[in-house]
Scaffold this active site. Structure first.
Site, PDB file in Angstrom:
ATOM      1  N   PHE A   1      13.699  39.233 124.173  1.00  0.00           N
ATOM      2  CA  PHE A   1      13.614  40.077 125.105  1.00  0.00           C
ATOM      3  C   PHE A   1      14.657  41.211 124.643  1.00  0.00           C
ATOM      4  O   PHE A   1      15.590  41.160 124.207  1.00  0.00           O
ATOM      5  CB  PHE A   1      14.653  39.439 126.329  1.00  0.00           C
ATOM      6  CG  PHE A   1      13.631  38.370 126.990  1.00  0.00           C
ATOM      7  CD1 PHE A   1      12.895  38.615 128.227  1.00  0.00           C
ATOM      8  CD2 PHE A   1      13.815  36.946 126.781  1.00  0.00           C
ATOM      9  CE1 PHE A   1      12.195  37.758 128.892  1.00  0.00           C
ATOM     10  CE2 PHE A   1      12.832  36.131 127.444  1.00  0.00           C
ATOM     11  CZ  PHE A   1      12.138  36.493 128.615  1.00  0.00           C
ATOM     12  N   ASP A   2      14.259  42.422 125.175  1.00  0.00           N
ATOM     13  CA  ASP A   2      14.961  43.570 125.295  1.00  0.00           C
ATOM     14  C   ASP A   2      16.186  43.253 126.413  1.00  0.00           C
ATOM     15  O   ASP A   2      15.990  42.396 127.202  1.00  0.00           O
ATOM     16  CB  ASP A   2      14.370  44.880 125.514  1.00  0.00           C
ATOM     17  CG  ASP A   2      15.177  46.181 125.371  1.00  0.00           C
ATOM     18  OD1 ASP A   2      15.957  46.169 124.521  1.00  0.00           O
ATOM     19  OD2 ASP A   2      14.885  47.117 126.594  1.00  0.00           O
ATOM     20  N   LEU A   3      17.025  44.084 126.229  1.00  0.00           N
ATOM     21  CA  LEU A   3      18.226  44.005 126.991  1.00  0.00           C
ATOM     22  C   LEU A   3      18.150  44.947 128.436  1.00  0.00           C
ATOM     23  O   LEU A   3      17.811  44.414 129.547  1.00  0.00           O
ATOM     24  CB  LEU A   3      19.597  43.959 126.560  1.00  0.00           C
ATOM     25  CG  LEU A   3      20.918  43.861 127.216  1.00  0.00           C
ATOM     26  CD1 LEU A   3      20.888  42.526 127.956  1.00  0.00           C
ATOM     27  CD2 LEU A   3      22.225  43.984 126.210  1.00  0.00           C
TER      28      LEU A   3
END
Length: 251
Positions: free
Chosen positions: A25-27
């Site tokens: 996941f990106d943040l």
């Protein structure tokens, strides 16, 4: 089972799950909505440096890329001004901006479902590693992730300097090397997430609830763009991981 803990109480995982399918996941814009904490902070830092901040659309475009690169691309800041602007931004963000964010509705349920399905999770972000971990801890979701890969803590590093990380491709590669999944898929809200995933031979689900401009994720080649995290399921992600050539589509 909900694995979120109150802020400051998130335990660090001391054992790793067996290797299997993985999701990165990106943040910002994917797990956590910064809710102005980034854009207002950048405007604050530029004003403090005597510069006029860009318009809101440009500030939103700066959410996701490395801050030093975004400042050079979208503002009149010169390379020698970057360290001071970043220091001013980080001071404001630590005291004010970070608390403005919130986990997107539906994300915690998604993380629970993925863990219950035996999927190993990681974070691949262009935020500095230490700050990324602090954000995950602040919002009570760090314990979901076996790996947090990010940019160096020294954000003002320029190309050619020791420790400089060029971009999302290298950060995703770092996360995959640490996670060692049998198959994997990236979830992110900007074109660099899609491009970095493709460079590492994995598919990317476009987080349409984030900061991408209209059409950005589809044009970058996201295998699927989803408007709401509540519509993402383990089955959807596993199918993308198994089919790297999935045609771009909208959900």
């Amino acid at each position: 089972m909900n694995r979120a803990w109150p802020p400051g109480m998130t335990p660090l995982r001391t054992t790793r799950r067996s290797n299997g399918p993985g999701v990165l996941f990106d943040l910002d814009g994917t797990l956590v909505d910064p809710a102005g904490g980034i854009t207002v902070g950048i405007a604050h830092a530029l004003t403090a440096a005597g510069m006029d901040p860009p318009d809101e659309a440009t500030l939103r475009a700066m959410v996701g890329p490395k801050l030093a690169d975004a400042l050079l691309t979208h503002t009149t800041a010169r390379p020698e001004q970057i360290p001071g602007i970043i220091a001013s931004y980080r001071q404001w963000y630590a005291t004010t901006g970070m608390a403005m964010g919130a986990v997107y509705p539906g994300i915690t349920d998604l993380l629970d479902a993925l863990v219950d399905a035996g999927i190993t999770l990681g974070v691949a972000t262009q935020k500095p590693r230490t700050i990324a971990r602090t954000i995950l801890q602040t919002h009570g979701i760090e314990a979901y992730f076996d790996v947090v890969a990010g940019a160096p803590d020294e954000e003002a590093l320029m190309p050619g300097e020791q420790g400089y990380t060029p971009g999302k491709t290298e950060i995703i590669a770092e996360a995959l090397a640490a996670l060692k999944p049998t198959t994997a898929v990236m979830v992110g809200d900007r074109a660099q997430d899609v491009e970095g995933a493709h460079a590492n031979d994995i598919a990317c689900l476009g987080a349409g609830w984030g900061y991408a401009s209209p059409g950005e994720l589809t044009e970058a080649g996201a295998a699927l763009v989803v408007a709401d995290p509540k519509d993402v399921t383990p089955g959807v992600l596993l199918s993308l991981a198994a089919n790297l050539q999935a045609a771009p589509q909208q959900r």
